[in-house]
Enzyme design. Structure first.
Site, PDB file in Angstrom:
ATOM      1  N   ASN A 230       0.865  -1.181   0.000  1.00 55.55           N
ATOM      2  CA  ASN A 230       0.000   0.000   0.000  1.00 55.55           C
ATOM      3  C   ASN A 230       0.900   1.229   0.000  1.00 55.55           C
ATOM      4  O   ASN A 230       1.489   1.569   1.020  1.00 55.55           O
ATOM      5  CB  ASN A 230      -0.908  -0.022   1.251  1.00 55.55           C
ATOM      6  CG  ASN A 230      -1.769   1.227   1.341  1.00 55.55           C
ATOM      7  OD1 ASN A 230      -1.853   2.005   0.388  1.00 55.55           O
ATOM      8  ND2 ASN A 230      -2.405   1.427   2.481  1.00 55.55           N
TER       9      ASN A 230
ATOM     10  N   LYS B 150       0.103   4.302  -0.342  1.00 58.32           N
ATOM     11  CA  LYS B 150      -0.526   5.519   0.207  1.00 58.32           C
ATOM     12  C   LYS B 150      -0.250   6.698  -0.728  1.00 58.32           C
ATOM     13  O   LYS B 150      -0.212   6.507  -1.938  1.00 58.32           O
ATOM     14  CB  LYS B 150      -0.034   5.754   1.643  1.00 58.32           C
ATOM     15  CG  LYS B 150      -0.193   4.490   2.505  1.00 58.32           C
ATOM     16  CD  LYS B 150       0.110   4.668   3.954  1.00 58.32           C
ATOM     17  CE  LYS B 150      -0.084   3.358   4.688  1.00 58.32           C
ATOM     18  NZ  LYS B 150       0.104   3.452   6.122  1.00 58.32           N
TER      19      LYS B 150
ATOM     20  N   HIS C 216      -9.387   1.589   5.399  1.00 51.19           N
ATOM     21  CA  HIS C 216      -8.089   1.770   6.048  1.00 51.19           C
ATOM     22  C   HIS C 216      -8.270   2.777   7.185  1.00 51.19           C
ATOM     23  O   HIS C 216      -9.044   3.733   7.056  1.00 51.19           O
ATOM     24  CB  HIS C 216      -7.066   2.281   5.018  1.00 51.19           C
ATOM     25  CG  HIS C 216      -5.663   2.185   5.530  1.00 51.19           C
ATOM     26  ND1 HIS C 216      -5.163   3.088   6.440  1.00 51.19           N
ATOM     27  CD2 HIS C 216      -4.666   1.300   5.278  1.00 51.19           C
ATOM     28  CE1 HIS C 216      -3.908   2.755   6.727  1.00 51.19           C
ATOM     29  NE2 HIS C 216      -3.581   1.675   6.038  1.00 51.19           N
TER      30      HIS C 216
ATOM     31  N   GLU D  73      -6.563   5.151   8.098  1.00 54.12           N
ATOM     32  CA  GLU D  73      -6.291   6.543   7.690  1.00 54.12           C
ATOM     33  C   GLU D  73      -7.511   7.167   7.017  1.00 54.12           C
ATOM     34  O   GLU D  73      -7.765   8.360   7.142  1.00 54.12           O
ATOM     35  CB  GLU D  73      -5.061   6.571   6.759  1.00 54.12           C
ATOM     36  CG  GLU D  73      -3.775   6.267   7.541  1.00 54.12           C
ATOM     37  CD  GLU D  73      -2.663   5.663   6.723  1.00 54.12           C
ATOM     38  OE1 GLU D  73      -2.736   5.662   5.479  1.00 54.12           O
ATOM     39  OE2 GLU D  73      -1.701   5.167   7.344  1.00 54.12           O
TER      40      GLU D  73
ATOM     41  N   GLU E  86      -4.917  -4.452  10.973  1.00 54.45           N
ATOM     42  CA  GLU E  86      -3.903  -3.415  11.111  1.00 54.45           C
ATOM     43  C   GLU E  86      -4.134  -2.660  12.418  1.00 54.45           C
ATOM     44  O   GLU E  86      -4.937  -1.708  12.448  1.00 54.45           O
ATOM     45  CB  GLU E  86      -3.983  -2.421   9.943  1.00 54.45           C
ATOM     46  CG  GLU E  86      -3.645  -3.025   8.604  1.00 54.45           C
ATOM     47  CD  GLU E  86      -3.072  -1.989   7.637  1.00 54.45           C
ATOM     48  OE1 GLU E  86      -2.030  -2.250   7.054  1.00 54.45           O
ATOM     49  OE2 GLU E  86      -3.674  -0.906   7.497  1.00 54.45           O
TER      50      GLU E  86
ATOM     51  N   GLY F 292       3.084   2.514  10.826  1.00 57.69           N
ATOM     52  CA  GLY F 292       4.137   3.528  10.685  1.00 57.69           C
ATOM     53  C   GLY F 292       4.900   3.839  11.970  1.00 57.69           C
ATOM     54  O   GLY F 292       5.651   4.812  12.016  1.00 57.69           O
TER      55      GLY F 292
ATOM     56  N   SER G 160       3.836  -1.878  10.455  1.00 56.89           N
ATOM     57  CA  SER G 160       5.284  -2.006  10.685  1.00 56.89           C
ATOM     58  C   SER G 160       5.827  -3.393  10.324  1.00 56.89           C
ATOM     59  O   SER G 160       6.767  -3.879  10.961  1.00 56.89           O
ATOM     60  CB  SER G 160       5.648  -1.626  12.125  1.00 56.89           C
ATOM     61  OG  SER G 160       5.352  -0.265  12.342  1.00 56.89           O
TER      62      SER G 160
ATOM     63  N   GLY H  54       3.029  -0.932   4.251  1.00 61.15           N
ATOM     64  CA  GLY H  54       3.147   0.475   3.863  1.00 61.15           C
ATOM     65  C   GLY H  54       4.600   0.816   3.606  1.00 61.15           C
ATOM     66  O   GLY H  54       5.157   0.519   2.544  1.00 61.15           O
ATOM     67  N   GLY H  55       5.251   1.424   4.602  1.00 58.18           N
ATOM     68  CA  GLY H  55       6.615   1.947   4.446  1.00 58.18           C
ATOM     69  C   GLY H  55       7.594   0.993   3.786  1.00 58.18           C
ATOM     70  O   GLY H  55       8.330   1.389   2.869  1.00 58.18           O
TER      71      GLY H  55
HETATM   72  P1  13P Z   1       3.335   0.545   7.637  1.00 57.26           P
HETATM   73  O1  13P Z   1       3.784  -0.759   7.039  1.00 57.26           O
HETATM   74  O2  13P Z   1       4.090   1.727   7.126  1.00 57.26           O
HETATM   75  O3  13P Z   1       3.267   0.464   9.123  1.00 57.26           O
HETATM   76  O4  13P Z   1       1.830   0.791   7.119  1.00 57.26           O
HETATM   77  C1  13P Z   1       0.909  -0.230   7.229  1.00 57.26           C
HETATM   78  C2  13P Z   1      -0.293   0.149   6.484  1.00 57.26           C
HETATM   79  O5  13P Z   1      -1.009   1.067   6.872  1.00 57.26           O
HETATM   80  C3  13P Z   1      -0.591  -0.586   5.258  1.00 57.26           C
HETATM   81  O6  13P Z   1      -1.893  -0.350   4.824  1.00 57.26           O
END
Ligand code: 13P
Length: 245
Positions: free
Chosen positions: A6, A8, A96, A98, A164, A170, A200, A221-222
């Site tokens: 993802n 983002k 999500h 967010e 999640e 993050g 993470s 994500g990251g």
């Molecule tokens: P991180 O892997 O950066 O923690 O993000 C997870 C996420 O929100 C994936 O949708």
């Protein structure tokens, strides 16, 4: 095993292209690589979905990060499932944290999005997870069960769930292996659906998390933004899959 990147709101067109060149090389040159397009999913930003679908969809599946809850209409700036369908996208991330937090998406809207996806043969990847406070109060399982009320129970639906924990996103923190096992077993007891872990997840903790029998993959994500680290996580998934053959 399903591994979803993802991205983002990251990467412009040049960065998206550079990622793909490098990543495609890696997966093409690795003779040990078992993962297929149903195992590797990438969610770039909306402007690059079509590019990805055209250039990359033989090797990976393309995912949208969101969709609107109505079929069409006067919703400036929004993207419909029909539009996604018309370019061949088959998966959409829904709910999500967010989006729930920054765009105030509530259960009634999320339910509509899930149903619209299913009616249009798009597989929703539905996110859920507790806050730090919920976990500290030991309320996490009831909060999660409540969040998952938006999942339709009747029929054999193609839906992917993604656990999640909000505090893990993050932050560099993850739940313990026992805590991940607890939530995944609980959710799998409620729904007969694949459940991914996100928050993470990186190349260092991927093996411990992804080898759990209750974990069907990851939402990243990251660590998905660099082709090296994303590929390292895929290699972990690849080796787990290979060990089961
Ligand atoms: P991180 O892997 O950066 O923690 O993000 C997870 C996420 O929100 C994936 O949708």
């Amino acid at each position: 095993m399903i591994i979803v990147a993802n991205w983002k709101m990251n990467k412009d067109l040049t960065e998206t292209r550079l990622f793909w060149e490098d990543f495609e090389n890696k997966i093409t040159l690795d003779s040990d690589f078992l993962l297929q397009k149903e195992n590797i999913l990438i969610a770039p930003s909306f402007p690059f979905l079509h590019h990805f679908q055209t250039k990359c969809s033989e090797k990976i599946s393309v995912v949208a990060q969101n969709c609107h809850h109505d079929n069409s209409g006067a919703y400036t700036g929004e993207v419909s499932v029909k539009m996604l369908n018309s370019i061949g996208v088959k998966y959409v991330i829904i709910g999500h944290s967010e989006r729930r937090m920054h765009f105030n998406e509530k259960d009634d809207i999320l339910k509509k999005k899930i149903n619209l996806c299913l009616e249009n043969n798009l597989c929703p990847i539905v996110c859920f997870g507790e806050t730090h406070e919920d976990r500290a109060l030991n309320n996490h399982l009831s909060v999660i069960e409540h969040q998952l009320n938006i999942i339709p129970v009747e029929g054999n639906k193609k839906i992917i769930l993604a656990y999640e924990p909000i505090w893990a996103i993050g932050s560099g923190k993850t739940p313990s292996i026992k805590e991940i096992e607890e939530v995944h077993s609980y959710v799998k007891g409620l729904y007969n659906l694949p459940v991914l872990y996100g928050g993470s997840l990186n190349e260092k903790n991927a093996n411990d998390i992804l080898c759990l029998p209750e974990v069907d993959g990851g939402l990243i994500g990251g660590a998905s933004l660099l082709s090296d680290t994303f590929f390292s996580i895929l290699k972990v998934a690849n080796n787990i899959m290979r060990s089961k053959i």
